[in-house]
Design a protein around this motif. Structure first.
Motif, PDB file in Angstrom:
ATOM      1  N   VAL A 157       0.959  -1.126   0.054  1.00 40.10           N
ATOM      2  CA  VAL A 157      -0.144  -0.049   0.110  1.00 40.10           C
ATOM      3  C   VAL A 157       0.802   1.253   0.094  1.00 40.10           C
ATOM      4  O   VAL A 157       1.771   1.278   0.751  1.00 40.10           O
ATOM      5  N   VAL A 158       0.573   2.082  -0.940  1.00 43.80           N
ATOM      6  CA  VAL A 158       1.394   3.426  -0.884  1.00 43.80           C
ATOM      7  C   VAL A 158       0.357   4.706  -0.911  1.00 43.80           C
ATOM      8  O   VAL A 158      -0.898   4.556  -1.052  1.00 43.80           O
ATOM      9  N   GLY A 159       1.087   5.869  -0.541  1.00 49.15           N
ATOM     10  CA  GLY A 159       0.003   7.042  -0.522  1.00 49.15           C
ATOM     11  C   GLY A 159       0.884   8.202   0.089  1.00 49.15           C
ATOM     12  O   GLY A 159       1.989   8.344   0.092  1.00 49.15           O
ATOM     13  N   ILE A 160       0.151   9.015   0.679  1.00 49.76           N
ATOM     14  CA  ILE A 160       0.306  10.248   1.442  1.00 49.76           C
ATOM     15  C   ILE A 160       0.677  10.049   2.978  1.00 49.76           C
ATOM     16  O   ILE A 160       0.797  11.073   3.443  1.00 49.76           O
ATOM     17  N   PHE A 161       0.191   8.863   3.403  1.00 52.08           N
ATOM     18  CA  PHE A 161       0.322   8.626   4.749  1.00 52.08           C
ATOM     19  C   PHE A 161       1.626   8.555   5.548  1.00 52.08           C
ATOM     20  O   PHE A 161       2.679   8.450   4.936  1.00 52.08           O
ATOM     21  N   THR A 162       1.521   8.847   6.717  1.00 54.01           N
ATOM     22  CA  THR A 162       2.744   8.496   7.689  1.00 54.01           C
ATOM     23  C   THR A 162       2.666   7.692   8.734  1.00 54.01           C
ATOM     24  O   THR A 162       3.733   7.392   9.194  1.00 54.01           O
ATOM     25  N   SER A 163       1.599   7.063   8.784  1.00 50.56           N
ATOM     26  CA  SER A 163       1.436   5.878   9.922  1.00 50.56           C
ATOM     27  C   SER A 163       0.003   5.013   9.690  1.00 50.56           C
ATOM     28  O   SER A 163      -0.764   5.445   8.664  1.00 50.56           O
ATOM     29  N   TYR A 164       0.189   3.603   9.767  1.00 50.23           N
ATOM     30  CA  TYR A 164      -0.729   2.720   9.839  1.00 50.23           C
ATOM     31  C   TYR A 164      -0.969   2.035  11.141  1.00 50.23           C
ATOM     32  O   TYR A 164      -0.040   1.696  11.705  1.00 50.23           O
ATOM     33  N   ASP A 165      -2.173   2.210  11.550  1.00 47.36           N
ATOM     34  CA  ASP A 165      -2.545   1.539  12.924  1.00 47.36           C
ATOM     35  C   ASP A 165      -1.571   1.918  13.995  1.00 47.36           C
ATOM     36  O   ASP A 165      -1.151   1.137  14.913  1.00 47.36           O
ATOM     37  N   SER A 166      -1.282   3.328  13.784  1.00 48.13           N
ATOM     38  CA  SER A 166      -0.284   4.144  14.915  1.00 48.13           C
ATOM     39  C   SER A 166       1.040   3.556  14.704  1.00 48.13           C
ATOM     40  O   SER A 166       1.808   4.228  15.434  1.00 48.13           O
ATOM     41  N   ALA A 167       1.528   2.762  13.814  1.00 47.93           N
ATOM     42  CA  ALA A 167       3.037   2.416  13.449  1.00 47.93           C
ATOM     43  C   ALA A 167       3.375   3.374  12.154  1.00 47.93           C
ATOM     44  O   ALA A 167       2.809   3.586  11.320  1.00 47.93           O
ATOM     45  N   GLY A 168       4.542   4.057  12.588  1.00 52.11           N
ATOM     46  CA  GLY A 168       5.212   5.020  11.680  1.00 52.11           C
ATOM     47  C   GLY A 168       5.265   4.103  10.113  1.00 52.11           C
ATOM     48  O   GLY A 168       6.118   3.147  10.412  1.00 52.11           O
ATOM     49  N   ARG A 169       5.014   4.588   9.139  1.00 52.55           N
ATOM     50  CA  ARG A 169       5.003   4.144   7.712  1.00 52.55           C
ATOM     51  C   ARG A 169       4.950   5.576   6.850  1.00 52.55           C
ATOM     52  O   ARG A 169       3.999   5.788   6.464  1.00 52.55           O
ATOM     53  N   ASN A 170       5.973   5.913   6.278  1.00 51.63           N
ATOM     54  CA  ASN A 170       5.961   7.052   5.571  1.00 51.63           C
ATOM     55  C   ASN A 170       5.826   6.642   4.065  1.00 51.63           C
ATOM     56  O   ASN A 170       6.760   6.441   3.263  1.00 51.63           O
ATOM     57  N   GLY A 171       4.593   6.588   3.672  1.00 49.11           N
ATOM     58  CA  GLY A 171       4.367   6.422   2.304  1.00 49.11           C
ATOM     59  C   GLY A 171       4.113   5.413   1.704  1.00 49.11           C
ATOM     60  O   GLY A 171       3.720   4.866   0.703  1.00 49.11           O
ATOM     61  N   VAL A 172       4.741   4.103   2.336  1.00 51.15           N
ATOM     62  CA  VAL A 172       4.534   2.632   1.850  1.00 51.15           C
ATOM     63  C   VAL A 172       4.492   1.727   2.952  1.00 51.15           C
ATOM     64  O   VAL A 172       5.059   2.022   3.978  1.00 51.15           O
ATOM     65  N   ALA A 173       3.795   0.648   2.756  1.00 50.50           N
ATOM     66  CA  ALA A 173       3.835  -0.365   4.004  1.00 50.50           C
ATOM     67  C   ALA A 173       3.105  -1.663   3.343  1.00 50.50           C
ATOM     68  O   ALA A 173       2.521  -1.559   2.258  1.00 50.50           O
TER      69      ALA A 173
END
Length: 261
Positions: A157-173
């Protein structure tokens, strides 16, 4: 964004024959009342397609940002979205496990009354697949989703986000099939700006190509495009030099086994 093809009225969607002429059997009527961002074949042999975007109506039928169309352009009522999404859908990706399910991503925070921050998995009847547990989900826009294609059921998953479910992920997970983060895909500080495209290399390596508006990944300079190994490290053999001088929106493998894009 279009309203016509070769002089014939077509609001935002059309099907073309191999020679470029309109496929008249695909009858859209008045079409969509707003933009379409994503089209994905159902992949189940029906010829149906999933469509997502900004729209709230298709040919007089209320559908908030997502629907399934039959091969003749009529709405597939068997895919029931209820009240649909509360904000835009940017990406629809078919699951690669033969279920007919689809992953949906975008700007939304709710689907049919259920809280879902920017990503979810839908069953082929439009109900939410509860096996994908996203917690608080993404903190900002999801722009692209790609099944890993390695038999794990994982997705990128990619995008403009900086976190997923409170875990830091800048742009990709990379997410496991149950929605948890795949810790084996280590992104470090991630990307320094918007990521808009991701695509598996398709050469058996497990690598992925990533594109967007970024100039850096985990402290390494790379403008607009980069190739990552399956563990999230940079594939140094893909040397783009100064890269692109503008935004990359799409990446597509050639499909000939070379890994070219």
């Amino acid at each position: 964004w279009f309203t016509a093809q070769n002089g014939a009225g077509r609001n935002v969607i059309a099907r073309l024959n191999p020679d470029g002429t309109l496929e008249s059997a695909f009858n859209v009527g008045t079409g969509f009342n707003n933009l379409v961002y994503a089209i994905t074949p159902a992949g189940d042999g029906t010829g149906d397609i999933y469509v997502g975007g900004e729209f709230t109506d298709y040919n007089g039928t209320a559908r908030n940002r997502l629907l399934r169309l039959n091969s003749n352009g009529t709405v597939d009522a068997g895919f029931a979205v209820g009240t649909g999404f509360d904000n835009f859908v940017y990406v629809i990706a078919a699951a690669d496990d033969g279920t007919g399910d689809v992953y949906v991503g975008g700007e939304f925070t709710e689907y049919n009354g259920l809280a879902r921050n920017r990503i979810l998995r839908l069953n082929s009847d439009g109900t939410v697949d509860g096996a994908l547990v996203i917690g608080t989900g993404f903190d900002s826009t999801v722009a692209a989703i790609a099944p890993a294609g390695d038999g794990t059921g994982d997705i990128y998953v990619v995008g403009i986000f900086t976190s997923y479910d409170s875990a830091g992920r800048n742009g990709v997970a990379r997410l496991n099939s149950d929605g948890t983060i795949d810790g084996g895909f280590t992104v470090g500080t991630g990307f320094n700006n918007a990521v808009l495209a991701i695509e598996p290399a398709g050469d058996g390596s497990g690598d992925v190509y990533v594109g967007g508006d970024f100039t850096e990944y985990n402290g390494f300079g790379s403008s607009g495009v980069i190739r990552l190994n399956s563990d999230g490290t940079i594939d140094g053999a893909f040397a783009v030099g100064a890269g692109f001088n503008g935004i990359v929106h799409e990446i597509a493998p050639t499909g000939n086994g070379t890994g070219d894009v």
